[in-house]
Design an enzyme around this catalytic site. Structure first.
Site, PDB file in Angstrom:
ATOM      1  N   LEU A 103      35.795  20.412  24.131  1.00 47.40           N
ATOM      2  CA  LEU A 103      36.491  20.497  22.856  1.00 47.40           C
ATOM      3  C   LEU A 103      35.438  20.777  21.799  1.00 47.40           C
ATOM      4  CD1 LEU A 103      38.956  17.432  22.864  1.00 47.40           C
ATOM      5  CD2 LEU A 103      39.549  19.836  23.202  1.00 47.40           C
ATOM      6  N   ASP A 104      35.755  21.634  20.838  1.00 42.13           N
ATOM      7  CA  ASP A 104      34.827  21.885  19.744  1.00 42.13           C
ATOM      8  C   ASP A 104      34.497  20.574  19.027  1.00 42.13           C
ATOM      9  OD1 ASP A 104      34.959  24.563  20.322  1.00 42.13           O
ATOM     10  OD2 ASP A 104      36.274  25.071  18.643  1.00 42.13           O
ATOM     11  N   LYS A 105      33.324  20.503  18.457  1.00 47.50           N
ATOM     12  CA  LYS A 105      32.911  19.309  17.722  1.00 47.50           C
ATOM     13  C   LYS A 105      33.941  18.878  16.672  1.00 47.50           C
ATOM     14  CE  LYS A 105      29.160  17.471  14.823  1.00 47.50           C
ATOM     15  NZ  LYS A 105      27.831  17.762  14.212  1.00 47.50           N
TER      16      LYS A 105
END
Length: 239
Positions: A57-59
């Site tokens: 998951l993106d930050k």
């Protein structure tokens, strides 16, 4: 430094799923070398055993994140995501009023805005289905418009390209609120000032897959987190 334990959403002998807070990296990355807290290390320390991420998951994205508890389970779990046999559902708040439902079928390259995101190459097929859950209009001028309009969406990606949801929503001119790379600065600033929202309003709310070992269907649903829900409530009060 005291760190809140990660919320465990699912666990068996092979896999564990947690809710990843927005702003937390999944693991160490050269892209964000100054960061010192990572979901992988926090979970490892929390349960006292090694863990291995099956996907990313993106930050700035919060939500359901699946880890394997051993290397064999990692290989089987990662293969599910590569084969696109998992079903992932996201919730987002975007600029403007979208169609009630639609499918975005727009190939994505790893090259955009003059940068190579990862590996370069030709555009690859990418599809995202969405449906509108709610729409809002607040009496707040933004740019040249006298009011501000927003939609809450359910997003279901059929592929897993880098930043796919964020780039697809930008492509149809409904960028996700809080997106500092692909979003709209006017609306991002409005949400910071009026709603005290300083994050990307994108949540991985559900994950469903056929367990590769037990061969049973697993559905992990977290829904939106408190921070995201608070923004929705503030939007409703202003609408």
């Amino acid at each position: 430094m005291n760190v809140e334990p990660l919320q465990i959403l699912y666990q068996d002998d092979y896999y564990i799923a947690v809710h990843k807070p927005a702003g937390l990296l999944v693991h160490r990355s050269r892209i964000d070398a100054g960061e010192h807290r990572f979901c992988l290390q926090l979970l490892r320390d929390q349960i006292g055993k090694p863990v291995h991420p099956c996907h990313r998951l993106d930050k700035p994205t919060s939500g359901v994140l699946l880890f394997a508890l051993d290397k064999e389970s990692l290989g089987l779990g990662s293969a599910l995501f590569k084969a696109r046999t998992t079903r992932k559902i996201y919730h987002a708040v975007v600029r403007g009023w979208t169609e009630e439902a639609d499918v975005i079928d727009h190939p994505l390259s790893y090259k955009e805005e003059g940068r190579t995101l990862r590996g370069g190459g030709e555009p690859q097929e990418a599809r995202t289905a969405y449906r509108r859950l709610r729409q809002f209009e607040i009496n707040q001028p933004v740019g040249e418009f006298p009011t501000a309009r927003y939609s809450e969406l359910e997003l279901v990606p059929a592929s897993g390209r880098m930043h796919q949801l964020r780039r697809h929503m930008k492509h149809i001119h409904h960028p996700i609120i809080g997106d500092t790379r692909y979003g709209d600065g006017f609306h991002n600033r409005l949400f910071r000032e009026k709603f005290d929202s300083h994050r990307l309003l994108l949540v991985a709310s559900s994950l469903e897959f056929m367990h590769p070992i037990t061969e049973k269907m697993v559905q992990i649903t977290r829904g939106v987190d408190l921070e995201f829900d608070n923004v929705l409530q503030k939007l409703s009060l202003r609408a």
